[in-house]
Design an enzyme around this catalytic site. Structure first.
Site, PDB file in Angstrom:
ATOM      1  N   GLU A   1       0.827  -1.212   0.000  1.00  0.00           N
ATOM      2  CA  GLU A   1       0.000   0.000   0.000  1.00  0.00           C
ATOM      3  C   GLU A   1       0.859   1.258   0.000  1.00  0.00           C
ATOM      4  O   GLU A   1       0.472   2.275  -0.571  1.00  0.00           O
ATOM      5  CB  GLU A   1      -0.976  -0.010   1.189  1.00  0.00           C
ATOM      6  CG  GLU A   1      -1.961  -1.195   1.195  1.00  0.00           C
ATOM      7  CD  GLU A   1      -2.773  -1.357  -0.085  1.00  0.00           C
ATOM      8  OE1 GLU A   1      -3.061  -0.339  -0.749  1.00  0.00           O
ATOM      9  OE2 GLU A   1      -3.113  -2.505  -0.439  1.00  0.00           O
TER      10      GLU A   1
ATOM     11  N   HIS B   1       1.538   2.168  -3.498  1.00  0.00           N
ATOM     12  CA  HIS B   1       0.421   2.941  -4.069  1.00  0.00           C
ATOM     13  C   HIS B   1       0.461   4.378  -3.546  1.00  0.00           C
ATOM     14  O   HIS B   1       0.261   5.332  -4.288  1.00  0.00           O
ATOM     15  CB  HIS B   1      -0.918   2.325  -3.648  1.00  0.00           C
ATOM     16  CG  HIS B   1      -1.281   1.061  -4.380  1.00  0.00           C
ATOM     17  ND1 HIS B   1      -1.352   0.998  -5.756  1.00  0.00           N
ATOM     18  CD2 HIS B   1      -1.628  -0.177  -3.929  1.00  0.00           C
ATOM     19  CE1 HIS B   1      -1.717  -0.235  -6.116  1.00  0.00           C
ATOM     20  NE2 HIS B   1      -1.884  -0.974  -5.026  1.00  0.00           N
TER      21      HIS B   1
HETATM   22 ZN    ZN Z   1      -2.590  -2.964  -4.990  1.00  0.00          ZN
END
Ligand code: ZN
Length: 509
Positions: free
Chosen positions: A274, A277
């Site tokens: 994450e 991201h």
């Molecule tokens: Zn992902």
């Protein structure tokens, strides 16, 4: 801000006005994103029905603006005036969004938003009870609505409904382009898994078996997130059932993680994923905020960033040189002390299993291949909803050699279809492939990269990705970006090369 300097009545006025409208649409959409984030983290369960109505209203308002006559008129006027390259990108993307929006009736947009918001709760309850029959009517309804939406959107000759839906996630990608990628992965991955398991030395994972309090894992995850460069002054980390990242703008980027006492590397891996991201979102160009140019390119490229940090960095020998002392402390200083070599091998164990989000790198894309085939069959009408569990289980038997024991560990495990996200799953595999190609390019461009990772100096890689990918926004399409950064088109070779080399070393072959 460049666009505020434009003459109000000059030839650029329609373009400036169009961008102002686009920014308003982004405000509506980012408000919806914040409500969805809250739904996954803190909203009390009884709030679901009201939340669904809020999301449906916001979706309808955004849709009406983009599909409306004013937007259309401004697009035509702006296109008639001379444009610079940045404006050309925005006009291209806004035209694409308008043309898609105008084809779908607002009633269908609102119905989809409300149904998906409710269906997620129903899916969660059905999954908890491992009761497919409970979720089946919702899936049926979502399929009908999605098929109707695909028919409104249309697709080029030779294509199919799946393509129209996948366009939301990976512009320009079609089932026909994806199928050969899976075909080129399936054989080599299946053989690699067999080779490792039949001839290799399986890593010892017992060293990671001791239970670790979730609070201690969370502290380690936060430390790693900061070290990788996630800016907590412009972001948050919270807990949720399914880890995800969302943002309202590059200064408010939120990701979630989850931790299990008996799987110490799971929570760390999902945090690094994450964070990948999140770094992309925090690195978008602020000048173009609220316009397409300031957005991420596609979900495949987004996923390349998360996979790159989770796997190419987080499952590398060098990363564990740096991180093992931290893990040693979190595990309560076992004796003899952990070695980087042992943790690295344990972090790369390959074991076919039922759950996609817990899958190792070698079997991961086989999970996606099963889902891709099934959603194609559902959308084509070749598979009835009632037949999904049996078809799912047959796919797992064929691709992974597993007998699925129940639907909780089978076709009810993923949230995506309950969100109406058909055409989404392959972006995970695209992310793996793009990620491997981008990391190969980074390794070529940055000779000191392995040493930097082993020393915990992640800024070298982060800054390079920032320049090459994040700060570009959506100036280039995914295909163009791949050519520019990696020097070639998307393919499976870099991924297979990376995985084969690493896993054979891990398994001492
Ligand atoms: Zn992902």
């Amino acid at each position: 801000m460049q666009n505020d300097e434009l003459e109000p009545n000059g030839p650029d006025a329609p373009y400036a006005h169009l961008l102002a409208m686009a920014r308003e649409v982004q405000l509506l959409q980012s408000s919806a994103a914040l409500l969805s984030w809250d739904q996954e983290t803190f909203m009390p369960p009884e709030g679901a029905a009201h939340r669904a109505k809020q999301l449906a209203l916001l979706a309808r308002l955004a849709h009406e603006r983009v599909a409306g006559a004013e937007f259309a008129g401004l697009l035509d006027e702006a296109a008639a005036a001379p444009t610079d390259p940045a404006a050309a990108v925005n006009l291209r993307e806004l035209r694409r969004l308008h043309e898609r929006a105008v084809r779908v009736p607002p009633g269908l947009v609102a119905e989809l938003a409300e149904t998906t918001s409710l269906a997620q709760g129903e899916w969660a309850a059905a999954r908890a009870a491992s009761d497919f029959a409970r979720f089946a009517p919702w899936l049926e309804k979502l399929l009908q609505l999605s098929r109707r939406r695909a028919e409104c959107l249309g697709w080029p000759a030779g294509g199919e409904a799946w393509d129209a839906l996948a366009e939301d996630f990976e512009p320009g990608m079609t089932a026909q382009q994806i199928a050969p990628l899976f075909a080129s992965l399936r054989g080599p991955l299946g053989e690699l898994v067999r080779e490792l398991r039949e001839r290799g030395q399986e890593p010892d994972t017992a060293l990671l078996a001791p239970a670790v309090p979730v609070a201690a894992q969370e502290r380690l995850a936060r430390l790693v997130a900061e070290q990788l460069g996630f800016d907590f002054a412009r972001g948050r980390m919270d807990l949720s059932t399914h880890p995800f990242t969302t943002s309202t703008c590059s200064r408010d980027v939120r990701f979630t993680s989850r931790f299990r006492a008996d799987h110490v590397l799971d929570g760390l891996g999902s945090t690094m994923h994450e964070v990948g991201h999140g770094l992309y979102e925090q690195g978008l160009p602020p000048t173009h905020e609220g316009t397409p140019l300031g957005e991420t390119v596609s979900l495949g490229i987004h996923e390349s960033q998360s996979r790159l940090w989770e796997n190419h960095v987080g499952r590398s020998r060098e990363f564990w040189e740096w991180c093992t002392p931290h893990l040693q402390r979190v595990l309560g200083n076992p004796t003899p002390p952990l070695t980087a070599e042992a943790v690295w091998r344990a972090a790369n164990v390959v074991r076919p299993d039922f759950i996609r989000v817990e899958a190792d790198e070698a079997t991961y894309n086989l999970h996606i291949a099963v889902r891709f085939e099934l959603e194609l069959a559902l959308l084509r009408g070749d598979l009835e909803v009632a037949g999904l569990p049996a078809a799912w289980n047959a796919g797992y038997r064929e691709h992974l050699g597993l007998e699925v024991p129940d639907d909780r560990r089978g076709c009810l495990q993923d949230v995506h279809w309950s969100c109406g996200m058909f055409g989404y799953f392959p972006t995970y595999t695209l992310g793996n492939l793009y990620g491997a190609q981008i990391f190969e390019a980074a390794t070529r461009a940055l000779p000191g990269l392995p040493d930097a990772i082993a020393g915990g100096r992640f800024a070298l890689l982060r800054d390079w990705l920032g320049e090459q990918v994040h700060a570009q926004g959506s100036r280039f399409t995914a295909a163009e970006l791949c050519e520019r950064v990696c020097g070639g088109p998307l393919g499976a070779d870099a991924y297979l090369r990376y995985l084969g080399t690493k896993l054979r070393a891990v398994y001492r072959l």
